[in-house]
Motif scaffolding. Sequence first.
Motif, PDB file in Angstrom:
ATOM      1  N   VAL A   4      25.231  33.342  43.655  1.00 31.20           N
ATOM      2  CA  VAL A   4      26.530  33.500  44.300  1.00 31.20           C
ATOM      3  C   VAL A   4      27.365  32.246  44.043  1.00 31.20           C
ATOM      4  O   VAL A   4      26.938  31.131  44.343  1.00 31.20           O
ATOM      5  CB  VAL A   4      26.368  33.748  45.815  1.00 31.20           C
ATOM      6  N   MET A   5      28.548  32.441  43.487  1.00 33.16           N
ATOM      7  CA  MET A   5      29.452  31.328  43.197  1.00 33.16           C
ATOM      8  C   MET A   5      30.475  31.128  44.314  1.00 33.16           C
ATOM      9  O   MET A   5      30.754  30.008  44.708  1.00 33.16           O
ATOM     10  CB  MET A   5      30.203  31.573  41.882  1.00 33.16           C
ATOM     11  N   LYS A   6      31.040  32.247  44.804  1.00 35.49           N
ATOM     12  CA  LYS A   6      32.122  32.135  45.788  1.00 35.49           C
ATOM     13  C   LYS A   6      32.160  33.394  46.636  1.00 35.49           C
ATOM     14  O   LYS A   6      32.037  34.501  46.118  1.00 35.49           O
ATOM     15  CB  LYS A   6      33.441  31.964  45.042  1.00 35.49           C
ATOM     16  N   MET A   7      32.329  33.209  47.934  1.00 35.50           N
ATOM     17  CA  MET A   7      32.517  34.337  48.832  1.00 35.50           C
ATOM     18  C   MET A   7      34.008  34.657  48.858  1.00 35.50           C
ATOM     19  O   MET A   7      34.835  33.783  49.101  1.00 35.50           O
ATOM     20  CB  MET A   7      32.030  33.999  50.243  1.00 35.50           C
ATOM     21  N   VAL A   8      34.352  35.904  48.585  1.00 37.06           N
ATOM     22  CA  VAL A   8      35.755  36.300  48.498  1.00 37.06           C
ATOM     23  C   VAL A   8      36.246  36.855  49.826  1.00 37.06           C
ATOM     24  O   VAL A   8      37.385  36.653  50.199  1.00 37.06           O
ATOM     25  CB  VAL A   8      35.947  37.335  47.368  1.00 37.06           C
ATOM     26  N   GLY A   9      35.382  37.523  50.558  1.00 35.89           N
ATOM     27  CA  GLY A   9      35.780  38.141  51.818  1.00 35.89           C
ATOM     28  C   GLY A   9      35.712  39.652  51.709  1.00 35.89           C
ATOM     29  O   GLY A   9      35.630  40.208  50.613  1.00 35.89           O
ATOM     30  N   ASN A  10      35.732  40.334  52.858  1.00 31.64           N
ATOM     31  CA  ASN A  10      35.685  41.783  52.925  1.00 31.64           C
ATOM     32  C   ASN A  10      34.403  42.332  52.281  1.00 31.64           C
ATOM     33  O   ASN A  10      34.419  43.371  51.629  1.00 31.64           O
ATOM     34  CB  ASN A  10      36.922  42.394  52.275  1.00 31.64           C
ATOM     35  N   GLY A  11      33.287  41.597  52.430  1.00 32.02           N
ATOM     36  CA  GLY A  11      32.020  42.069  51.885  1.00 32.02           C
ATOM     37  C   GLY A  11      31.920  41.938  50.385  1.00 32.02           C
ATOM     38  O   GLY A  11      31.138  42.638  49.751  1.00 32.02           O
ATOM     39  N   ARG A  12      32.714  41.038  49.808  1.00 34.38           N
ATOM     40  CA  ARG A  12      32.690  40.858  48.354  1.00 34.38           C
ATOM     41  C   ARG A  12      32.386  39.405  48.021  1.00 34.38           C
ATOM     42  O   ARG A  12      32.595  38.507  48.828  1.00 34.38           O
ATOM     43  CB  ARG A  12      34.031  41.251  47.746  1.00 34.38           C
ATOM     44  N   LEU A  13      31.902  39.188  46.811  1.00 34.76           N
ATOM     45  CA  LEU A  13      31.589  37.835  46.352  1.00 34.76           C
ATOM     46  C   LEU A  13      31.679  37.776  44.839  1.00 34.76           C
ATOM     47  O   LEU A  13      31.681  38.807  44.162  1.00 34.76           O
ATOM     48  CB  LEU A  13      30.190  37.421  46.822  1.00 34.76           C
ATOM     49  N   GLU A  14      31.781  36.560  44.338  1.00 32.10           N
ATOM     50  CA  GLU A  14      31.795  36.338  42.901  1.00 32.10           C
ATOM     51  C   GLU A  14      30.459  35.712  42.537  1.00 32.10           C
ATOM     52  O   GLU A  14      30.040  34.725  43.152  1.00 32.10           O
ATOM     53  CB  GLU A  14      32.940  35.396  42.540  1.00 32.10           C
ATOM     54  N   ALA A  15      29.784  36.289  41.535  1.00 34.05           N
ATOM     55  CA  ALA A  15      28.443  35.824  41.182  1.00 34.05           C
ATOM     56  C   ALA A  15      28.351  35.558  39.688  1.00 34.05           C
ATOM     57  O   ALA A  15      28.965  36.261  38.880  1.00 34.05           O
ATOM     58  CB  ALA A  15      27.401  36.853  41.588  1.00 34.05           C
ATOM     59  N   GLN A  16      27.572  34.530  39.341  1.00 33.25           N
ATOM     60  CA  GLN A  16      27.287  34.196  37.944  1.00 33.25           C
ATOM     61  C   GLN A  16      25.940  34.828  37.611  1.00 33.25           C
ATOM     62  O   GLN A  16      24.912  34.441  38.157  1.00 33.25           O
ATOM     63  CB  GLN A  16      27.224  32.680  37.761  1.00 33.25           C
ATOM     64  N   CYS A  17      25.962  35.813  36.726  1.00 33.18           N
ATOM     65  CA  CYS A  17      24.738  36.521  36.369  1.00 33.18           C
ATOM     66  C   CYS A  17      23.924  35.702  35.371  1.00 33.18           C
ATOM     67  O   CYS A  17      24.446  34.836  34.675  1.00 33.18           O
ATOM     68  CB  CYS A  17      25.066  37.886  35.786  1.00 33.18           C
TER      69      CYS A  17
END
Length: 141
Positions: free
Chosen positions: A38-51
Amino acid sequence: MPKNKGKGGKNRKRGKNENEEDKRELVYKEDGQEYAQVMKMVGNGRLEAQCIDGKKRMCHIRGKMRKKVWVATGDIVLLGLRDYQDEKADVILKYTADEARVLKQYGELPENIRINDTDIVMEGEDNENAEFFDFDDVAEI
């Protein structure tokens, strides 16, 4: 006033998290799944992840995990990839730090990944303005 017929209120529904101490079986990735950090929590149950495959994906936390499993920056998660959208994925499972270390030992995760580390440095960010000091230096003042 109406009589309380239930067995308790909000705090009882929260309850004790008794299943936390149980050892669960380690889940490995299958076809159509990928490990990510997980790189960053975006909000609303979403996140940015580095695979692990090198792509950065926008991920959605599935409803079963949404308010029960707390995902934070730096966590290792298992993603379900979408056939029709390569840049989006769904978070299936969050690994504990111990499980992530075991995955790293078995060679499922690359050696350069940092487990249980919240200080993730993004590629484009400059940390020139970050101030670091040693507590020994403060004691001398």
